[in-house]
Design a protein around this motif. Structure first.
Motif, PDB file in Angstrom:
ATOM      1  N   GLY A   1       0.782  -1.351   0.040  1.00  0.00           N
ATOM      2  CA  GLY A   1       0.000  -0.149  -0.086  1.00  0.00           C
ATOM      3  C   GLY A   1       0.953   1.315  -0.091  1.00  0.00           C
ATOM      4  N   PRO A   2       0.171   2.428  -0.208  1.00  0.00           N
ATOM      5  CA  PRO A   2       0.836   3.745  -0.083  1.00  0.00           C
ATOM      6  C   PRO A   2       1.687   3.924   1.142  1.00  0.00           C
ATOM      7  CG  PRO A   2      -1.510   3.845   0.110  1.00  0.00           C
ATOM      8  CD  PRO A   2      -1.318   2.580  -0.206  1.00  0.00           C
ATOM      9  N   TRP A   3       1.310   3.241   2.281  1.00  0.00           N
ATOM     10  CA  TRP A   3       2.157   3.171   3.355  1.00  0.00           C
ATOM     11  C   TRP A   3       3.802   2.747   3.109  1.00  0.00           C
ATOM     12  CZ3 TRP A   3      -1.953   0.600   2.939  1.00  0.00           C
ATOM     13  CH2 TRP A   3      -2.021  -0.910   2.857  1.00  0.00           C
ATOM     14  N   ASP A   4       4.034   2.105   2.107  1.00  0.00           N
ATOM     15  CA  ASP A   4       5.150   1.439   1.606  1.00  0.00           C
ATOM     16  C   ASP A   4       6.036   2.611   0.591  1.00  0.00           C
ATOM     17  OD1 ASP A   4       4.871  -0.953   3.196  1.00  0.00           O
ATOM     18  OD2 ASP A   4       3.311  -1.491   1.718  1.00  0.00           O
ATOM     19  N   ALA A   5       7.177   2.801   1.129  1.00  0.00           N
ATOM     20  CA  ALA A   5       7.880   3.562  -0.038  1.00  0.00           C
ATOM     21  C   ALA A   5       8.084   3.078  -1.371  1.00  0.00           C
ATOM     22  CB  ALA A   5       9.408   3.876   0.684  1.00  0.00           C
ATOM     23  N   SER A   6       8.049   1.731  -1.571  1.00  0.00           N
ATOM     24  CA  SER A   6       8.003   0.862  -2.620  1.00  0.00           C
ATOM     25  C   SER A   6       6.609   1.301  -3.519  1.00  0.00           C
ATOM     26  CB  SER A   6       8.503  -0.514  -2.364  1.00  0.00           C
ATOM     27  OG  SER A   6       9.743  -0.714  -1.767  1.00  0.00           O
ATOM     28  N   PHE A   7       5.488   1.469  -3.274  1.00  0.00           N
ATOM     29  CA  PHE A   7       4.267   1.834  -3.527  1.00  0.00           C
ATOM     30  C   PHE A   7       4.338   2.668  -5.023  1.00  0.00           C
ATOM     31  CE2 PHE A   7       0.176   3.818  -4.373  1.00  0.00           C
ATOM     32  CZ  PHE A   7      -0.561   2.543  -4.339  1.00  0.00           C
ATOM     33  N   ALA A   8       5.027   3.814  -4.792  1.00  0.00           N
ATOM     34  CA  ALA A   8       5.193   4.616  -5.716  1.00  0.00           C
ATOM     35  C   ALA A   8       5.906   4.020  -7.029  1.00  0.00           C
ATOM     36  CB  ALA A   8       5.603   6.112  -5.257  1.00  0.00           C
ATOM     37  N   THR A   9       6.996   3.448  -6.653  1.00  0.00           N
ATOM     38  CA  THR A   9       7.790   2.832  -7.500  1.00  0.00           C
ATOM     39  C   THR A   9       7.406   1.650  -8.280  1.00  0.00           C
ATOM     40  OG1 THR A   9       9.578   3.289  -6.053  1.00  0.00           O
ATOM     41  CG2 THR A   9      10.112   1.657  -7.908  1.00  0.00           C
ATOM     42  N   LEU A  10       6.480   0.822  -7.577  1.00  0.00           N
ATOM     43  CA  LEU A  10       5.813  -0.033  -8.332  1.00  0.00           C
ATOM     44  C   LEU A  10       4.506   0.322  -9.222  1.00  0.00           C
ATOM     45  CD1 LEU A  10       5.509  -3.086  -8.604  1.00  0.00           C
ATOM     46  CD2 LEU A  10       3.885  -3.334  -6.761  1.00  0.00           C
ATOM     47  N   GLN A  11       4.008   1.398  -8.836  1.00  0.00           N
ATOM     48  CA  GLN A  11       2.967   1.988  -9.552  1.00  0.00           C
ATOM     49  C   GLN A  11       3.736   2.701 -10.821  1.00  0.00           C
ATOM     50  OE1 GLN A  11       1.035   5.385  -7.343  1.00  0.00           O
ATOM     51  NE2 GLN A  11      -0.811   4.391  -7.848  1.00  0.00           N
ATOM     52  N   LYS A  12       4.657   3.253 -10.646  1.00  0.00           N
ATOM     53  CA  LYS A  12       5.533   3.745 -11.861  1.00  0.00           C
ATOM     54  C   LYS A  12       5.907   2.615 -12.752  1.00  0.00           C
ATOM     55  CE  LYS A  12       9.110   7.230 -13.153  1.00  0.00           C
ATOM     56  NZ  LYS A  12      10.041   8.101 -12.596  1.00  0.00           N
ATOM     57  N   GLN A  13       6.838   1.729 -12.344  1.00  0.00           N
ATOM     58  CA  GLN A  13       7.627   0.924 -13.239  1.00  0.00           C
ATOM     59  C   GLN A  13       7.122  -0.345 -13.525  1.00  0.00           C
ATOM     60  OE1 GLN A  13      11.843   2.197 -11.210  1.00  0.00           O
ATOM     61  NE2 GLN A  13      11.630   0.479 -12.662  1.00  0.00           N
ATOM     62  N   ARG A  14       5.889  -0.574 -12.741  1.00  0.00           N
ATOM     63  CA  ARG A  14       5.138  -1.712 -12.920  1.00  0.00           C
ATOM     64  C   ARG A  14       5.841  -3.288 -13.025  1.00  0.00           C
ATOM     65  NH1 ARG A  14       0.043  -0.461 -14.418  1.00  0.00           N
ATOM     66  NH2 ARG A  14      -0.420  -2.407 -15.343  1.00  0.00           N
ATOM     67  N   GLU A  15       6.819  -3.518 -12.259  1.00  0.00           N
ATOM     68  CA  GLU A  15       7.443  -4.408 -12.077  1.00  0.00           C
ATOM     69  C   GLU A  15       8.266  -4.532 -10.651  1.00  0.00           C
ATOM     70  OE1 GLU A  15      10.395  -4.102 -15.304  1.00  0.00           O
ATOM     71  OE2 GLU A  15      11.874  -3.172 -13.837  1.00  0.00           O
ATOM     72  N   CYS A  16       8.750  -5.939 -10.388  1.00  0.00           N
ATOM     73  CA  CYS A  16       9.514  -6.097  -9.119  1.00  0.00           C
ATOM     74  C   CYS A  16       9.811  -7.380  -9.204  1.00  0.00           C
ATOM     75  CB  CYS A  16       8.433  -6.090  -7.679  1.00  0.00           C
ATOM     76  SG  CYS A  16       7.147  -6.950  -7.990  1.00  0.00           S
ATOM     77  N   VAL A  17      10.820  -7.838  -8.038  1.00  0.00           N
ATOM     78  CA  VAL A  17      11.194  -9.015  -7.668  1.00  0.00           C
ATOM     79  C   VAL A  17      10.711  -9.530  -6.473  1.00  0.00           C
ATOM     80  CG1 VAL A  17      13.108 -10.523  -7.453  1.00  0.00           C
ATOM     81  CG2 VAL A  17      13.352  -8.947  -9.340  1.00  0.00           C
ATOM     82  N   LEU A  18      10.275 -10.728  -6.268  1.00  0.00           N
ATOM     83  CA  LEU A  18       9.787 -11.441  -5.120  1.00  0.00           C
ATOM     84  C   LEU A  18      10.859 -12.556  -4.728  1.00  0.00           C
ATOM     85  CD1 LEU A  18       6.033 -12.102  -5.852  1.00  0.00           C
ATOM     86  CD2 LEU A  18       7.020 -10.144  -4.873  1.00  0.00           C
ATOM     87  N   ALA A  19      11.370 -12.113  -3.838  1.00  0.00           N
ATOM     88  CA  ALA A  19      12.509 -13.054  -3.172  1.00  0.00           C
ATOM     89  C   ALA A  19      12.140 -13.806  -2.039  1.00  0.00           C
ATOM     90  CB  ALA A  19      13.866 -12.374  -2.839  1.00  0.00           C
ATOM     91  N   VAL A  20      12.471 -15.197  -1.852  1.00  0.00           N
ATOM     92  CA  VAL A  20      12.157 -16.035  -0.838  1.00  0.00           C
ATOM     93  C   VAL A  20      13.374 -16.163   0.164  1.00  0.00           C
ATOM     94  CG1 VAL A  20      10.972 -18.251  -0.069  1.00  0.00           C
ATOM     95  CG2 VAL A  20      10.545 -17.187  -2.380  1.00  0.00           C
ATOM     96  N   PRO A  21      13.369 -15.534   1.317  1.00  0.00           N
ATOM     97  CA  PRO A  21      14.533 -15.785   1.893  1.00  0.00           C
ATOM     98  C   PRO A  21      14.253 -17.052   3.070  1.00  0.00           C
ATOM     99  CG  PRO A  21      13.087 -14.300   3.296  1.00  0.00           C
ATOM    100  CD  PRO A  21      12.543 -14.820   1.736  1.00  0.00           C
ATOM    101  N   SER A  22      15.475 -17.718   3.502  1.00  0.00           N
ATOM    102  CA  SER A  22      15.445 -18.778   4.194  1.00  0.00           C
ATOM    103  C   SER A  22      15.370 -18.308   5.923  1.00  0.00           C
ATOM    104  CB  SER A  22      16.511 -19.670   4.218  1.00  0.00           C
ATOM    105  OG  SER A  22      17.776 -19.304   4.397  1.00  0.00           O
TER     106      SER A  22
END
Length: 219
Positions: free
Chosen positions: A83-104
């Motif tokens: 959501g917009p409470w996350d700093a990444s929200f605006a970036t995802l909205q603009k660039q429309r891509e991301c990476v999901l990483a699974v940590p151990s």
């Protein structure tokens, strides 16, 4: 065929219950706070989400616990809450891509600390602060998360934003997936149970031979 109309005087099945029966507790159970119900059914592992551009040094990383598999093929789809409470929200909205990483689970403390550090709160580079390796992806500008304790990376593009405004739910389409060469696939992921309580994967139960109805999904 048109839907069957309710007969005159027919009530909603729940509304027809008496006050006494509605207040009775089912044997062997006790009431649970509705706002905490997600803690009972949240199955997915805690994830790291990278956004921005590695080549332009604008990459950021955050932690999420709310996500879901929506479709496994044609195309594969994953939903995440961001959501917009996350700093990444605006970036995802603009660039429309991301990476999901699974940590151990070995870096669980670090992953929690990442989730409690916002790029908006300071100018600290979280990648440097937490010693994370940012590796070039092949299909998106956001980086993969490297290191010996990252089980997998999934490069994604935004497929649908219809639910973002109302639910902060992004529908992502994986375009490339990677599993670590040093971690067993399905290694020790960890899950958020609420209030900062985590549970790690334990004993593995292999029921693949019993999946007689779904053999096309068994490798």
């Amino acid at each position: 065929m048109p839907p069957k109309r309710k007969a005159s005087g027919e009530t909603h099945p729940h509304k027809g219950k008496s006050q006494s029966s509605a207040s009775q507790k089912p044997q062997g159970f006790k009431s649970y706070t509705l706002s905490h119900a997600y803690r009972l059914i949240e199955p997915g592992p805690v994830l790291l989400v990278s956004t921005g551009s590695l080549s332009q040094s604008t990459h950021n990383i955050m932690t999420i616990g709310f996500h879901m598999v929506m479709q496994h093929e044609s195309p594969p789809l994953v939903g995440i809450t961001l959501g917009p409470w996350d700093a990444s929200f605006a970036t995802l909205q603009k660039q429309r891509e991301c990476v999901l990483a699974v940590p151990s689970v070995e870096i669980a403390e670090k992953v929690v600390d990442i989730g409690n550090t916002s790029a908006e709160d300071s100018e600290i580079n979280k990648w440097d602060r937490f010693g994370l390796d940012a590796l070039p992806a092949t299909k998106v500008d956001a980086p993969l998360v490297g290191g010996p304790h990252v089980i997998a990376n999934v490069e994604c593009v935004v497929e649908d934003t219809a639910m973002v405004h109302k639910y902060n739910m992004w529908v992502l389409r994986p375009v490339q997936a990677w599993v670590s060469a040093s971690e067993e696939e399905g290694g020790r992921m960890f899950h958020h149970r609420g209030q900062g309580i985590m549970v790690a994967d334990g004993e593995v139960l292999d029921f693949s031979r019993r999946m007689v109805k779904w053999q096309e999904f068994v490798d």
